[in-house]
Scaffold this motif. Structure first.
Motif: not given
Length: 649
Positions: A341-343, A356-361, A547-550, A630-643
């Motif tokens: 998961i991207p940091v 990483v960890y899933l942030r709370s509300i 695959v090793q996660g982070d 994320g939008v400023v740096f290319g909307m990584s989710r909308m791109s081919k992804g950092p995988f």
């Protein structure tokens, strides 16, 4: 000089706490009781909107003001245009504060200690209160007005009154002339006997600023001449949106918040849709659908990338925080990329920049860390909303970068209803989020921009488990196709047909818990009821991704065979499929010893493919807080992804 408070802004006045002795200037006037006869004094409205052109003749400048008064509501405000600068000042007597905004700056003052307030300040039963309308205008019987007669002002026939004012504490003497339209004149705003002009002529003590800015009186006097013309005088309740409140988007230091930030609903499982507007130079509108399952520690989102060099197919991403893995799936091609998961993805938190960890509300909203201040009411998408604003400084925006952000959350007024309110009694439905930010650090120049997001179709119910289905990322060697039977008969129409999403959501989570695996390892559930009334659930049990996660504190996963055995044992001991139907928790028993891998799925019209339900729930709620970065740096989710890793493509 003690000008009519309803006619000027604070910068006009030289308010002096120093007592200066003296007597009225006989060359100007001597205060005296009214003389002669005249018509009754006009009755001033306690609510109004009006525009003023103020000509400060002795200083050779002018300005314009738009005034708003609501004496019954204990509030007032003014918009001012002076020497090319626009400002807004609101006077909130409930908090006792005046708030002035000029450009991008905001100033908060305590009205009880401020020398001048446009609408006065007095204590009523110990509480701050706006001045009376006659005192605001310095007009009324107690000011000893003398009727002068009728005369035309700007072509309008008016009644003219005059009084002599002496302010001993400031050694000021002036004549105050008021001109009101005659009762028969038909005004544009519909009011009768409205003010048309006020004129001040007089003399006063001369002051110079002292070393600390305090006024120091000189042994000289000066003359002043002010003319105030009134336009667009509209008596009655003020209907302009936010007339009595500061403009949106201002974080004002020391501003008192009249209402606390809304209490958050228990959002263990929810989904919501977002339209994301990115201004110049991007000038783009994005739509994204997001699904959160805090109970399973998994999130998913679906979107259609677009733009030069972007993928042409819809993408689905699943972030499993039990594994620390991100699955990016091309829906049309059924291809998959898997990696950590991207940091710096929106919902991820990281303390070391690697794990990483899933942030709370509450973490998304920085509750307890920033001060959310109530902004008041406004309108978004024709929905009356209430908003809160907060400032976040030096937020980690990526390697070597930080961001200062202003966040504004807009929630529907409690008088409005929605499915979330109807089913879950949620009183504050999120409608929009505005983010203004400046990113600095490891970039040539700071980036300053803003993003507006609107939320749609917020749903706190269980969502379609297809959204977290990652079976396409596994080959046949890493999965098992299994089936179980339900103990009760003829339940498909009762539960599956009427509570489809909730039922399948319960199937995935119940089986995952029984097999001691993360919910993303249970996929493709399908319930079919045969002619005998027996309902069979078909599904896939997936293995451990190579695959090793982070993720921080990664959940240890058991093998495919071990999880199969664990699930079989749980079923034989008595397993329940737990889900919610029509607001009630339902537990349906699984038939013991029914787990099997060798079967032929019967052909029947009663089948229902969960995959056919794609798109029923949509959304992104809390992720919007940080997606602007994320939008400023290319909307990584909308791109081919950092995988960087793949198990199948």
């Amino acid at each position: 000089m003690d000008l009519p408070r309803g006619l000027v802004i604070a910068s006009f006045l030289v308010s002096v706490s120093l007592f200066v002795g003296g007597e009225p200037d006989p060359n100007v006037c001597i205060p005296a009781p009214p003389t002669g006869e005249g018509p009754p004094l006009p009755k001033l409205p306690t609510q109004y909107r009006l525009r003023i052109e103020a000509n400060i003749k002795n200083k050779d400048y002018s300005l314009e003001m738009q005034e708003y008064l609501d004496e019954p509501g204990n509030r007032g405000a003014a918009d001012t245009l002076s020497r090319g600068f626009e400002s807004h000042t609101s006077y909130d007597y409930k908090t006792g504060q005046s708030i002035t905004t000029v450009g991008d700056r905001c100033f908060v003052a305590n009205m009880s200690t401020t020398p001048f307030n446009l609408y006065g300040f007095e204590l009523v039963d110990g509480s701050p209160h706006i001045g009376g309308i006659n005192d605001i205008f310095t007009f009324g019987g107690k000011y000893n007005e003398t009727y002068i007669g009728q005369e035309y002002v700007r072509g309008i026939l008016t009644n003219h009154w005059q009084n002599c004012m002496y302010i001993e504490s400031r050694n000021q003497t002036y004549l105050l002339d008021y001109f009101f339209s005659i009762p028969s004149h038909k005004t544009a705003g519909g009011g009768a006997e409205i003010p048309v002009r006020a004129v001040m002529n007089g003399t006063g003590q001369t002051y110079v600023p002292g070393p600390g800015g305090e006024p120091i009186p000189l042994p000289t006097r000066h003359s002043f001449n002010h003319i105030y013309d009134f336009f667009e005088v509209i008596p009655g309740p003020v209907t302009e949106e936010r007339a009595f409140e500061p403009p949106l988007g201002f974080v004002c230091e020391d501003r008192i918040s009249e209402q606390p930030f809304p209490e958050l609903f228990d959002m263990d499982v929810f989904n919501v849709g977002v339209e994301l507007a990115v201004p110049a130079p991007a000038n783009r509108i994005y739509s994204i659908w997001e699904y959160y399952n805090y109970k399973a520690n998994i999130v998913a989102f679906q979107y259609q990338p677009w733009g030069v060099g972007e993928p042409t197919d819809p993408l689905k991403e699943v972030h499993d925080y039990n594994l620390g893995l991100s699955f990016q799936i091309d829906i049309a091609k059924s291809s998959c990329k898997v990696g950590p998961i991207p940091v710096y993805t929106g919902e991820a938190g990281s303390d070391d920049g690697e794990h990483v960890y899933l942030r709370s509300i509450s973490s998304f909203l920085q509750l307890g860390k920033v001060n959310w201040v109530y902004e008041g009411q406004s309108i978004r998408r024709k929905i009356p909303v209430e908003s809160w604003i907060a400032q976040i400084n030096d937020y980690d925006a990526g390697p070597g970068m930080t961001s200062n952000m202003t966040l504004e959350y807009f929630f529907a007024n409690e008088s409005w209803s929605s499915a979330a309110k109807f089913h879950h009694a949620v009183n504050h439905i999120p409608v929009a989020l505005d983010v203004s930010y400046t990113i600095k650090g490891n970039i040539p120049i700071p980036i300053k921009s803003s993003v507006s997001q609107h939320f749609f179709a917020l749903n706190y119910d269980a969502f379609n488990p297809y959204m977290t289905d990652v079976s396409v990322c596994y080959d046949s060697k890493d999965s098992k196709e299994l089936a179980i039977d339900m103990e009760q008969k003829y339940i498909f129409d009762v539960y599956v047909q009427n509570s489809t999403n909730s039922f399948y959501f319960g199937v995935v989570n119940s089986l995952a818990k029984a097999a001691n695996v993360t919910a993303s390892r249970i996929s493709s559930p399908l319930a079919i009821e045969g002619s005998s009334g027996l309902m069979t659930i078909y599904f896939k049990l997936l293995g451990i991704p190579p695959v090793q996660g982070d993720v921080v504190n990664m959940t240890q996963q058991i093998t495919l065979d071990e999880s199969h055995q664990k699930l079989d044992k749980s079923i034989n001991e008595g397993l329940m499929i737990t889900f919610r139907s029509e607001g009630q928790i339902v537990d349906l028993p699984v038939a013991r010893k029914s787990l099997r891998a060798d079967f032929v799925a019967p052909v029947t019209s009663g089948g229902f493919s969960v995959g056919a339900l794609v798109g029923m729930g949509i959304g992104m709620f809390v992720l919007g807080v940080l997606i602007a970065v994320g939008v400023v740096f290319g909307m990584s989710r909308m791109s081919k992804g950092p995988f960087s890793y793949k198990t199948q493509e």
